[in-house]
Design a protein around this motif. Structure first.
Motif, mmCIF file in Angstrom:
data_model
loop_
_atom_site.group_PDB
_atom_site.id
_atom_site.type_symbol
_atom_site.label_atom_id
_atom_site.label_comp_id
_atom_site.label_asym_id
_atom_site.label_seq_id
_atom_site.Cartn_x
_atom_site.Cartn_y
_atom_site.Cartn_z
ATOM 1 N N TYR A 1 8.301 -48.754 5.306
ATOM 2 C CA TYR A 1 9.624 -48.612 5.906
ATOM 3 C C TYR A 1 10.483 -47.669 5.056
ATOM 4 C CZ TYR A 1 8.903 -52.389 9.247
ATOM 5 O OH TYR A 1 8.450 -53.147 10.288
ATOM 6 N N ALA A 2 11.238 -46.817 5.726
ATOM 7 C CA ALA A 2 12.201 -45.955 5.031
ATOM 8 C C ALA A 2 13.309 -46.853 4.500
ATOM 9 C CB ALA A 2 12.774 -44.908 5.987
ATOM 10 N N TYR A 3 13.628 -46.692 3.228
ATOM 11 C CA TYR A 3 14.612 -47.535 2.559
ATOM 12 C C TYR A 3 15.963 -46.827 2.519
ATOM 13 C CZ TYR A 3 16.926 -49.950 -1.327
ATOM 14 O OH TYR A 3 17.810 -50.638 -2.119
ATOM 15 N N ILE A 4 16.986 -47.504 3.043
ATOM 16 C CA ILE A 4 18.329 -46.940 3.084
ATOM 17 C C ILE A 4 19.285 -47.890 2.397
ATOM 18 C CG2 ILE A 4 20.173 -46.036 4.548
ATOM 19 C CD1 ILE A 4 17.529 -44.580 5.047
ATOM 20 N N LYS A 5 20.092 -47.345 1.474
ATOM 21 C CA LYS A 5 21.154 -48.113 0.845
ATOM 22 C C LYS A 5 22.371 -47.230 0.784
ATOM 23 C CE LYS A 5 22.486 -50.985 -2.961
ATOM 24 N NZ LYS A 5 22.071 -51.724 -4.115
ATOM 25 N N ILE A 6 23.474 -47.737 1.299
ATOM 26 C CA ILE A 6 24.717 -46.989 1.322
ATOM 27 C C ILE A 6 25.394 -47.119 -0.043
ATOM 28 C CG2 ILE A 6 26.994 -46.798 2.420
ATOM 29 C CD1 ILE A 6 24.615 -46.016 4.238
ATOM 30 N N SER B 1 -7.331 -43.729 22.238
ATOM 31 C CA SER B 1 -6.793 -43.180 20.998
ATOM 32 C C SER B 1 -5.310 -42.877 21.149
ATOM 33 C CB SER B 1 -7.569 -41.936 20.566
ATOM 34 O OG SER B 1 -7.389 -40.896 21.502
ATOM 35 N N ALA B 2 -4.850 -42.539 22.334
ATOM 36 C CA ALA B 2 -3.422 -42.308 22.556
ATOM 37 C C ALA B 2 -2.651 -43.605 22.344
ATOM 38 C CB ALA B 2 -3.181 -41.769 23.964
ATOM 39 N N ASN B 3 -3.192 -44.728 22.788
ATOM 40 C CA ASN B 3 -2.533 -46.008 22.579
ATOM 41 C C ASN B 3 -2.468 -46.368 21.103
ATOM 42 O OD1 ASN B 3 -2.058 -46.378 25.280
ATOM 43 N ND2 ASN B 3 -3.892 -47.613 25.629
ATOM 44 N N ASP B 4 -3.503 -46.015 20.341
ATOM 45 C CA ASP B 4 -3.494 -46.287 18.914
ATOM 46 C C ASP B 4 -2.354 -45.532 18.229
ATOM 47 O OD1 ASP B 4 -5.672 -47.902 19.228
ATOM 48 O OD2 ASP B 4 -7.129 -46.412 18.552
ATOM 49 N N ASN B 5 -2.074 -44.322 18.670
ATOM 50 C CA ASN B 5 -1.023 -43.517 18.053
ATOM 51 C C ASN B 5 0.365 -44.040 18.368
ATOM 52 O OD1 ASN B 5 -2.852 -41.805 16.894
ATOM 53 N ND2 ASN B 5 -2.796 -40.318 18.548
ATOM 54 N N ASP B 6 0.532 -44.758 19.486
ATOM 55 C CA ASP B 6 1.847 -45.273 19.841
ATOM 56 C C ASP B 6 2.408 -46.155 18.746
ATOM 57 O OD1 ASP B 6 1.884 -43.912 22.205
ATOM 58 O OD2 ASP B 6 1.357 -45.638 23.453
ATOM 59 N N GLU B 7 1.588 -47.038 18.172
ATOM 60 C CA GLU B 7 2.071 -47.919 17.118
ATOM 61 C C GLU B 7 2.411 -47.126 15.875
ATOM 62 O OE1 GLU B 7 0.211 -51.566 16.153
ATOM 63 O OE2 GLU B 7 -0.181 -52.055 18.251
ATOM 64 N N ASP B 8 1.667 -46.065 15.589
ATOM 65 C CA ASP B 8 1.948 -45.244 14.422
ATOM 66 C C ASP B 8 3.234 -44.455 14.594
ATOM 67 O OD1 ASP B 8 -0.387 -46.151 13.293
ATOM 68 O OD2 ASP B 8 -1.568 -44.422 13.918
ATOM 69 N N ASP B 9 3.679 -44.262 15.827
ATOM 70 C CA ASP B 9 4.873 -43.474 16.097
ATOM 71 C C ASP B 9 6.161 -44.275 15.978
ATOM 72 O OD1 ASP B 9 3.292 -41.271 16.505
ATOM 73 O OD2 ASP B 9 3.341 -41.392 18.684
ATOM 74 N N VAL B 10 6.087 -45.557 15.685
ATOM 75 C CA VAL B 10 7.275 -46.378 15.517
ATOM 76 C C VAL B 10 7.958 -45.976 14.211
ATOM 77 C CG1 VAL B 10 8.157 -48.726 15.188
ATOM 78 C CG2 VAL B 10 6.300 -48.304 16.805
ATOM 79 N N VAL B 11 9.256 -45.730 14.290
ATOM 80 C CA VAL B 11 10.036 -45.388 13.104
ATOM 81 C C VAL B 11 10.483 -46.699 12.469
ATOM 82 C CG1 VAL B 11 12.068 -44.180 12.243
ATOM 83 C CG2 VAL B 11 10.792 -43.245 14.182
ATOM 84 N N ASN B 12 10.103 -46.922 11.220
ATOM 85 C CA ASN B 12 10.401 -48.167 10.517
ATOM 86 C C ASN B 12 11.461 -47.928 9.444
ATOM 87 O OD1 ASN B 12 8.391 -49.821 11.850
ATOM 88 N ND2 ASN B 12 6.887 -48.584 10.772
ATOM 89 N N ILE B 13 12.552 -48.700 9.513
ATOM 90 C CA ILE B 13 13.692 -48.492 8.627
ATOM 91 C C ILE B 13 14.179 -49.836 8.105
ATOM 92 C CG2 ILE B 13 16.034 -47.513 8.458
ATOM 93 C CD1 ILE B 13 15.166 -46.201 11.317
ATOM 94 N N VAL B 14 14.523 -49.891 6.816
ATOM 95 C CA VAL B 14 15.149 -51.082 6.247
ATOM 96 C C VAL B 14 16.407 -50.666 5.483
ATOM 97 C CG1 VAL B 14 13.645 -51.060 4.191
ATOM 98 C CG2 VAL B 14 14.887 -53.147 4.820
ATOM 99 N N TYR B 15 17.505 -51.310 5.828
ATOM 100 C CA TYR B 15 18.770 -51.151 5.114
ATOM 101 C C TYR B 15 18.921 -52.352 4.191
ATOM 102 C CZ TYR B 15 20.872 -47.427 7.981
ATOM 103 O OH TYR B 15 21.175 -46.240 8.594
ATOM 104 N N GLN B 16 19.260 -52.091 2.942
ATOM 105 C CA GLN B 16 19.587 -53.170 2.020
ATOM 106 C C GLN B 16 21.097 -53.217 1.864
ATOM 107 O OE1 GLN B 16 17.647 -53.285 -1.851
ATOM 108 N NE2 GLN B 16 19.479 -54.212 -2.735
ATOM 109 N N CYS B 17 21.679 -54.380 2.129
ATOM 110 C CA CYS B 17 23.123 -54.565 1.991
ATOM 111 C C CYS B 17 23.359 -55.662 0.963
ATOM 112 C CB CYS B 17 23.743 -54.943 3.337
ATOM 113 S SG CYS B 17 25.521 -55.149 3.255
ATOM 114 N N ASP B 18 23.881 -55.264 -0.197
ATOM 115 C CA ASP B 18 24.164 -56.237 -1.259
ATOM 116 C C ASP B 18 25.570 -56.029 -1.821
ATOM 117 O OD1 ASP B 18 23.798 -53.863 -2.602
ATOM 118 O OD2 ASP B 18 22.193 -54.591 -3.898
ATOM 119 N N PHE B 19 26.472 -55.547 -0.977
ATOM 120 C CA PHE B 19 27.837 -55.246 -1.392
ATOM 121 C C PHE B 19 28.816 -55.852 -0.399
ATOM 122 C CE2 PHE B 19 25.669 -51.732 0.689
ATOM 123 C CZ PHE B 19 26.431 -51.540 1.840
ATOM 124 N N ALA B 20 30.076 -55.979 -0.813
ATOM 125 C CA ALA B 20 31.084 -56.597 0.050
ATOM 126 C C ALA B 20 32.130 -55.618 0.560
ATOM 127 C CB ALA B 20 31.796 -57.721 -0.711
#
Length: 167
Positions: A161-166, A21-40
């Protein structure tokens, strides 16, 4: 004696269950982030790269697993290109010079990829590539292609995934 055997059997079962069960939690502990870049705008790009660099430094320092993604679409595609010939983009001076480290946006993106390794995936939008006549070989070697950048950002967000846009 029966009680001792029962306790021993329970202890053995617990030792077998806890690690799995500890190994199962390791995958859940990954922090998932996506940055969207659509600017110049280079100032916004440098701010985005600053925050991404802070993410990488923090999670690397604290030995926390992360999956950091950057989706480049529209005018942001220029930042993940290595060749501009025959495309709808023109290489700008700020891509090779300037910024906090002085090596421009191209150097900062390459450095970020080197530091983050496999924990960073950068995507180039196929729709923008088609519209601006950009061929796959004109994209940086470590960048992956996706048919539609906005759909990639949406799909990652739907996957949690946490969505980040500057702005």
């Amino acid at each position: 004696m029966k009680l001792t055997k029962l306790i021993y059997a329970l202890a053995v079962v617990m030792m077998m269950v806890v690690p799995s069960s500890a190994n199962d939690n390791d995958e859940d502990d990954v922090v998932n982030i996506v940055y969207q870049c659509d600017f110049a705008d280079p100032k916004r790009i440098h701010l985005m790269l600053n925050t991404m660099n802070n993410v990488v430094k923090h999670y690397n320092k604290n030995m926390i697993q992360y999956d950091l993604n950057l989706v480049a679409l529209g005018p942001c595609l220029q930042y993940v290109m290595k060749d501009f010939k025959g495309t709808g983009f023109v290489k700008k001076p700020y891509q090779d010079h300037g910024g906090p480290s002085g090596n421009g946006t191209a150097g900062r993106i390459s450095s970020l990829k080197q530091t983050a390794g496999d924990s960073l995936t950068i995507y180039a939008c196929g729709n923008t590539m088609e519209k601006k006549n950009v061929k796959p070989e004109q994209i940086l070697d470590f960048v992956e292609l996706t048919p539609a950048g906005i759909i990639k950002a949406i799909d990652l967000q739907r996957d949690g995934y946490a969505y980040i846009k500057i702005k």
